[in-house]
Design a protein around this motif. Structure first.
Motif, PDB file in Angstrom:
ATOM      1  N   THR A  85       0.846  -1.198   0.000  1.00  0.00           N
ATOM      2  CA  THR A  85       0.000   0.000   0.000  1.00  0.00           C
ATOM      3  C   THR A  85       0.882   1.250   0.000  1.00  0.00           C
TER       4      THR A  85
ATOM      5  N   ILE B  20     -14.732  -3.377  -1.943  1.00  0.00           N
ATOM      6  CA  ILE B  20     -14.684  -2.584  -3.178  1.00  0.00           C
ATOM      7  C   ILE B  20     -14.074  -3.400  -4.325  1.00  0.00           C
ATOM      8  N   SER B  21     -12.761  -3.670  -4.271  1.00  0.00           N
ATOM      9  CA  SER B  21     -12.128  -4.413  -5.361  1.00  0.00           C
ATOM     10  C   SER B  21     -12.707  -5.807  -5.495  1.00  0.00           C
TER      11      SER B  21
ATOM     12  N   LEU C   1      -6.611   4.250  -1.673  1.00  0.00           N
ATOM     13  CA  LEU C   1      -7.853   3.481  -1.544  1.00  0.00           C
ATOM     14  C   LEU C   1      -7.605   2.151  -0.866  1.00  0.00           C
ATOM     15  N   ASN C   2      -6.488   1.527  -1.178  1.00  0.00           N
ATOM     16  CA  ASN C   2      -6.229   0.193  -0.662  1.00  0.00           C
ATOM     17  C   ASN C   2      -5.841   0.172   0.810  1.00  0.00           C
ATOM     18  N   TYR C   3      -5.620   1.327   1.424  1.00  0.00           N
ATOM     19  CA  TYR C   3      -5.500   1.324   2.873  1.00  0.00           C
ATOM     20  C   TYR C   3      -6.818   0.876   3.499  1.00  0.00           C
ATOM     21  N   PHE C   4      -7.925   1.226   2.863  1.00  0.00           N
ATOM     22  CA  PHE C   4      -9.220   0.744   3.333  1.00  0.00           C
ATOM     23  C   PHE C   4      -9.462  -0.696   2.899  1.00  0.00           C
ATOM     24  N   THR C   5      -9.229  -1.000   1.635  1.00  0.00           N
ATOM     25  CA  THR C   5      -9.546  -2.335   1.128  1.00  0.00           C
ATOM     26  C   THR C   5      -8.664  -3.412   1.754  1.00  0.00           C
TER      27      THR C   5
ATOM     28  N   LEU D  24      -3.657   7.284  -6.025  1.00  0.00           N
ATOM     29  CA  LEU D  24      -5.042   7.146  -5.592  1.00  0.00           C
ATOM     30  C   LEU D  24      -5.377   5.702  -5.250  1.00  0.00           C
ATOM     31  N   PHE D  25      -4.893   4.766  -6.053  1.00  0.00           N
ATOM     32  CA  PHE D  25      -5.180   3.350  -5.824  1.00  0.00           C
ATOM     33  C   PHE D  25      -4.534   2.877  -4.520  1.00  0.00           C
TER      34      PHE D  25
END
Length: 241
Positions: A26, A167-168, A228-232, A224-225
């Protein structure tokens, strides 16, 4: 640059022993994205006539990003495999490019900190191109590596997120979708890297704007990805403990 191909475990309900699955790409994605954007921004400033540049600030930024990428990338590259539950290809896909980019940034940091004032003259574009010439061979080689990683991503449908990932994971039924997205980002970085040594011969030619565009797009996407992946990724850990 985030996901592992763990969809093969989805049918049985994915459970991961996270003590054997260290995951920190991440921060690698965020740092790589920021690094690409800053390289493009610095190049634009150097090419702009009369533009003022505070090289101390750029050196500090490259140092922070370079240190992050070198430490994480080096550990991932030398620990084989980093993920004790498999996925040794992640060492190659994420670790080695991060290590290489981090070394590039630290080298740029050292030069700008010590000799950046030399690039303030009217001949700074020519001087910069001359200084960057030797390292451009390594950049070109890593461009080839990016194309190899992208081809592997498409051929083996890598990067697909499992259903347990928020999400993903909603796109787990279409693994080629995320494989194409991530492979496409590597292609963009690879295009810029392959053009880089040739652009140095004519810094104001057509190749330089192309490099700026492809690296800027890839940088924004990685930044950005990764954010976002800190959440996912936190969600994936919670859902698979």
């Amino acid at each position: 640059m985030i996901h592992h191909s763990m969809t093969q475990f989805a049918a049985a309900g994915l459970k991961i022993d996270w003590t054997r699955m260290p995951t920190y790409n991440t921060i690698m994605s965020v740092a790589a994205g920021a690094g690409l954007l800053l390289v493009v921004a610095l190049g634009y400033r150097l090419l702009s006539p009369g533009g003022e540049v505070s090289f101390e600030g750029w050196a500090l930024a490259f140092a922070a990003l370079g240190f992050t990428l070198v430490t994480t990338g080096l550990h991932m590259t030398l620990t084989w495999p980093l993920a004790g539950q498999g996925f040794p290809f992640d060492n190659v896909i994420f670790g080695e490019p991060a290590l290489a980019f981090g070394v590039f940034l630290l080298a740029a940091c050292f030069y700008l900190w010590k000799r950046g004032a030399e690039l303030l003259g009217d001949d700074r574009v020519v001087r910069t191109a001359r200084v960057a010439g030797p390292i451009s061979v390594f950049v070109f080689g890593m461009g080839l590596a990016c194309f190899g990683i992208a081809a592997a991503g498409w051929n083996y449908t890598l990067f697909a997120a499992p259903p347990e990932e928020p999400i993903s994971g909603e796109f787990a039924k279409w693994p080629m979708l995320e494989a194409s997205f991530m492979s496409g980002l590597y292609v963009l970085v690879g295009i810029g890297a392959l053009l880089f040594p040739f652009a140095l011969r004519r810094p104001r030619g057509w190749m330089t704007p192309v490099i700026g565009v492809v690296w800027a797009i890839a940088g924004i996407a990685f930044l950005l990805f990764g954010g976002l992946n800190y959440f996912t990724h936190i969600g994936l850990i919670v859902n698979t403990m």
